[in-house]
Design a protein around this motif. Structure first.
Motif, PDB file in Angstrom:
ATOM      1  N   GLN A  54      -1.963  -2.872   2.701  1.00  0.00           N
ATOM      2  CA  GLN A  54      -1.907  -4.070   3.462  1.00  0.00           C
ATOM      3  C   GLN A  54      -0.889  -4.238   4.126  1.00  0.00           C
ATOM      4  OE1 GLN A  54      -2.715  -3.681   0.270  1.00  0.00           O
ATOM      5  NE2 GLN A  54      -4.754  -4.216   0.245  1.00  0.00           N
ATOM      6  N   SER A  55       0.328  -3.961   3.706  1.00  0.00           N
ATOM      7  CA  SER A  55       1.438  -4.201   4.635  1.00  0.00           C
ATOM      8  C   SER A  55       1.352  -2.945   5.785  1.00  0.00           C
ATOM      9  CB  SER A  55       2.808  -4.181   3.963  1.00  0.00           C
ATOM     10  OG  SER A  55       2.953  -5.074   2.939  1.00  0.00           O
ATOM     11  N   LYS A  67       8.945  -5.164   6.163  1.00  0.00           N
ATOM     12  CA  LYS A  67       7.295  -5.394   6.066  1.00  0.00           C
ATOM     13  C   LYS A  67       6.846  -6.409   6.871  1.00  0.00           C
ATOM     14  CE  LYS A  67       6.521  -3.708   1.228  1.00  0.00           C
ATOM     15  NZ  LYS A  67       6.026  -4.223  -0.268  1.00  0.00           N
TER      16      LYS A  67
END
Length: 335
Positions: free
Chosen positions: A142-143, A303
């Motif tokens: 996701q990051s 991130k």
């Protein structure tokens, strides 16, 4: 091979709806990726709306793709089924034009953007193997997604323009790109100034790594920065008082834009001549640079700040981004 299930706009400005297409036989130099997550970028909206007059419909958006390799072509030897990879703006390049041979494959003379070749708002995607960059350990899917476009867009200038840890760097626009640029500049060792129109972000910006914060709506505050910066990186897509920002540069300083400003940038010649100041643009980066950026992110715990939506809620995610309320990147997830 089974059809690919995606979400596509069928006309300029159209809402996304389920769309299925046959990718055909996999090419010898291609890989097929089973998509875990895909970031949503303002460029996706620009393509949906045909703002750049280059969109072809049905259009499957998405160019911040992360997933697991499901199949490899017959000539692919360095990637394996089951490996986690990511894909950004570019999906194919010729490998024989001057930019490709010089290691700047993102500027390929006949290259294909990921969106033009069917993007990542889908369950799978096909790309040329060199553009499937392996994820290093310590980086979650996701990051990672937003790093493949938003991240490399603001990381590339640090290498391309040889920024040094002693430089004073200004970042204009603290959104999806700018909040990553602040983190990169801080980890690079630079003194970082964030120019923002949202002063309520001050505490957050300092946590991200900004040493100084300037209100970009306050022209007096910008004037007070005269002769201060070695580099100013602008991430916005709107016109600004460019002459003021040019005067904020030191001698031989550079204003670098990664935002697609629709109007000509009004910069007086004497702002360039005096002190040999410069204006430059920057695009993305080649696969090798993307891999370097990912390692840098893991090393420095960089991130993006993300919000997640199911892939099936892609239209709601687009509305969220267009509202300006997203902080700071939206990621669509496949169940």
């Amino acid at each position: 091979m089974a059809d690919i299930n995606a979400y596509a706009a069928r006309e300029s400005g159209g809402t996304l709806a389920p769309f299925t297409y046959d990718p055909g036989p996999i090419g010898a130099e291609e890989v097929e990726i089973r998509i875990t997550a895909c970031g949503l970028c303002h460029s996706d909206i620009s393509m949906i709306n045909n703002d750049w007059r280059a969109s072809q419909y049905p259009l499957v958006p998405g160019h911040e793709v992360v997933g697991e390799i499901a199949e490899v072509g017959s000539s692919v030897t360095h990637l394996k089924v089951g490996q986690m990879v990511g894909v950004g703006w570019t999906s194919h390049s010729c490998q024989h034009c001057s930019p490709c041979l010089s290691g700047r494959q993102q500027r390929c003379e006949t290259g294909t953007s990921t969106i033009a070749g069917r993007g990542g708002f889908a369950d799978r995607i096909r790309v040329q193997h060199i553009w499937a960059v392996p994820l290093p350990d310590g980086l979650d899917a996701q990051s990672a997604g937003p790093l493949f476009c938003g991240g490399i867009t603001v990381f590339a200038p640090f290498l391309d323009f040889d920024l040094k840890p002693t430089d004073r760097v200004g970042i204009i626009g603290i959104g999806g790109l700018g909040h990553l640029a602040v983190q990169f500049a801080n980890a690079w060792g630079c003194e970082v100034t964030a120019f923002t129109s949202s002063m309520d972000k001050e505490a957050e910006l300092k946590e991200l790594g900004a040493h100084r914060i300037v209100n970009s709506r306050d022209e007096a505050a910008i004037k007070a920065e005269r002769g201060y910066f070695d580099y100013i990186l602008t991430t916005v897509n709107v016109s600004l008082p460019w002459a003021l920002y040019m005067r904020a540069l030191r001698s031989e300083g550079k204003l670098i834009t990664v935002g697609v400003v629709p109007e000509p940038m009004a910069i007086p010649a004497n702002a360039l001549i005096g002190g040999q100041r410069m204006v430059a643009g920057s695009d993305t980066g080649p696969p090798e640079m993307v891999a370097t950026m990912l390692e840098f992110c893991v090393r420095h715990d960089i991130k993006p700040m993300i919000e997640t939506f199911p892939m099936s809620d892609c239209n709601e995610a687009i509305e969220r981004l267009e509202s300006g309320k997203a902080r700071y990147r939206i990621v669509l997830e496949n169940s």
